[in-house]
Write a protein that holds these residues in place. Structure first.
Motif, PDB file in Angstrom:
ATOM      1  N   ALA A  41       0.842  -1.194   0.000  1.00  0.00           N
ATOM      2  CA  ALA A  41       0.000   0.000   0.000  1.00  0.00           C
ATOM      3  C   ALA A  41       0.876   1.242   0.000  1.00  0.00           C
ATOM      4  CB  ALA A  41      -0.930   0.014   1.208  1.00  0.00           C
ATOM      5  N   THR A  42       0.350   2.322  -0.555  1.00  0.00           N
ATOM      6  CA  THR A  42       1.111   3.566  -0.632  1.00  0.00           C
ATOM      7  C   THR A  42       1.312   4.209   0.731  1.00  0.00           C
ATOM      8  OG1 THR A  42      -0.966   4.701  -1.153  1.00  0.00           O
ATOM      9  CG2 THR A  42       0.451   4.071  -3.003  1.00  0.00           C
ATOM     10  N   SER A  43       0.538   3.774   1.728  1.00  0.00           N
ATOM     11  CA  SER A  43       0.696   4.230   3.108  1.00  0.00           C
ATOM     12  C   SER A  43      -0.011   3.228   4.007  1.00  0.00           C
ATOM     13  CB  SER A  43       0.111   5.640   3.295  1.00  0.00           C
ATOM     14  OG  SER A  43      -1.274   5.646   2.984  1.00  0.00           O
ATOM     15  N   HIS A  44       0.218   3.372   5.304  1.00  0.00           N
ATOM     16  CA  HIS A  44      -0.501   2.521   6.259  1.00  0.00           C
ATOM     17  C   HIS A  44      -1.362   3.416   7.129  1.00  0.00           C
ATOM     18  CE1 HIS A  44      -1.771  -0.390   9.050  1.00  0.00           C
ATOM     19  NE2 HIS A  44      -0.808  -0.252   9.945  1.00  0.00           N
ATOM     20  N   LEU A  45      -2.680   3.308   6.957  1.00  0.00           N
ATOM     21  CA  LEU A  45      -3.652   4.095   7.709  1.00  0.00           C
ATOM     22  C   LEU A  45      -4.396   3.178   8.665  1.00  0.00           C
ATOM     23  CD1 LEU A  45      -5.119   6.124   4.698  1.00  0.00           C
ATOM     24  CD2 LEU A  45      -3.127   6.687   6.104  1.00  0.00           C
ATOM     25  N   ILE A  50      -2.230   8.143  10.620  1.00  0.00           N
ATOM     26  CA  ILE A  50      -1.261   7.848   9.571  1.00  0.00           C
ATOM     27  C   ILE A  50      -0.081   7.155  10.238  1.00  0.00           C
ATOM     28  CG2 ILE A  50       0.167   8.781   7.728  1.00  0.00           C
ATOM     29  CD1 ILE A  50      -1.670  11.249   7.733  1.00  0.00           C
ATOM     30  N   LYS A 219     -13.816   3.508   0.285  1.00  0.00           N
ATOM     31  CA  LYS A 219     -12.808   2.567  -0.199  1.00  0.00           C
ATOM     32  C   LYS A 219     -13.411   1.716  -1.308  1.00  0.00           C
ATOM     33  CE  LYS A 219      -9.616  -1.085   1.283  1.00  0.00           C
ATOM     34  NZ  LYS A 219      -9.128  -1.891   2.437  1.00  0.00           N
ATOM     35  N   ARG A 247      -5.953  11.720   3.426  1.00  0.00           N
ATOM     36  CA  ARG A 247      -4.972  10.936   2.682  1.00  0.00           C
ATOM     37  C   ARG A 247      -5.682  10.066   1.646  1.00  0.00           C
ATOM     38  NH1 ARG A 247      -2.074  13.893   4.854  1.00  0.00           N
ATOM     39  NH2 ARG A 247      -0.002  13.551   5.783  1.00  0.00           N
ATOM     40  N   GLN A 249      -5.121   6.530  -0.476  1.00  0.00           N
ATOM     41  CA  GLN A 249      -4.357   5.293  -0.335  1.00  0.00           C
ATOM     42  C   GLN A 249      -4.670   4.354  -1.490  1.00  0.00           C
ATOM     43  OE1 GLN A 249      -5.569   2.322   2.597  1.00  0.00           O
ATOM     44  NE2 GLN A 249      -3.487   2.259   3.406  1.00  0.00           N
TER      45      GLN A 249
END
Length: 255
Positions: A41-45, A50, A219, A247, A249
């Motif tokens: 994933a492009t980030s972890h939320l 964040i 999502k 954000r 994601q």
């Protein structure tokens, strides 16, 4: 960034090749009780927080005890590509139809100078013991309700006598699929954070209000075809009204 996406494509291709070349006699008719999966994933939320702002690889290794696969024990881990985020969690979980109950030991060592994995002292531990519950109603009305409580660990509030007490930070979320068909699923959700015993909670830096809306968004998920295989991908947008940020994601479940 180009090298990063090239690496992702190579990993996906190798996974697909491995599936394609697996001998038929090596595949058991009964699904294995031991399994694992990997997500990029492009980030972890997490619950409006964040946890990692950069590309993150997440894996889950778990084993189910019974034939119905209701009881499981597992290890979940995450590592960011920039090396700034590392987490290893342990859990036991029960799932039956729409009900899920789990007890998680969260061990995030980000910015911890000397992480001690076996330190559970109430004053110095960096672990969080998290009770997770959720229920999804039947397909006629597939509302999902989640309620999670931090029972123990590094979730404390300083008292006037300079002692610390557990806040029992709690997170509650409602989710509902707005669209669900053969091509795509679109879920919406809203979550709030508060403490059962304190003036603040883990999910917001706003100490003026104990109850805060900390997580809301959409999502979308679907399967895409690549190298003759279908891969689950997702894209989501998250807003945190309490912290006043948002954000986007993107992610893919490799296997």
């Amino acid at each position: 960034m180009k090298n990063l996406f090239l690496s992702m494509v190579i990993i996906i291709g190798l996974a697909g090749y491995a599936q394609e070349t697996t001998p038929e006699n090596a595949i058991s008719k009964e699904p294995s009780r031991l399994n694992f999966n990997v997500t990029l994933a492009t980030s972890h939320l997490w619950r409006g927080l964040i946890i990692s702002p950069s590309m993150t690889a997440m894996g889950d290794l778990h084993y189910t005890f019974d034939k119905n696969r209701n009881f499981s024990v597992g290890v979940w881990g995450g590592n960011s590509f920039d090396g700034k985020y590392t987490e290893v969690d342990y859990y036991v979980q029960y799932k039956n139809k729409g009900l899920t109950i789990g007890l998680w030991d969260l061990f995030n060592t980000t910015n911890v100078e000397h992480p001690e994995v076996f330190n559970y002292d109430k004053n110095t531990t960096t672990h969080l013991i998290d009770l997770r519950t959720s229920y999804r109603f039947p397909e006629a009305f597939p509302l999902r309700i989640e309620a999670d409580i931090i029972l123990y660990g590094n979730d404390k509030e300083l008292q006037p006598d300079l002692d610390y007490k557990n806040r029992y930070s709690t997170y509650v979320e409602l989710g509902y699929p707005l669209i669900k068909n053969e091509q795509i699923t679109l879920d919406t959700y809203i979550g709030a954070g508060f403490s059962l015993d304190g003036k603040s909670n883990l999910y917001s830096s706003n100490t003026d209000h104990n109850f805060n809306i900390v997580n809301a968004g959409f999502k979308a998920s679907k399967d895409i075809s690549i190298f003759q295989y279908k891969l689950p991908v997702f894209a989501g947008i998250m807003w945190n009204p309490a912290e006043k940020y948002t954000r986007m994601q993107l992610g893919v479940s490799l296997f």
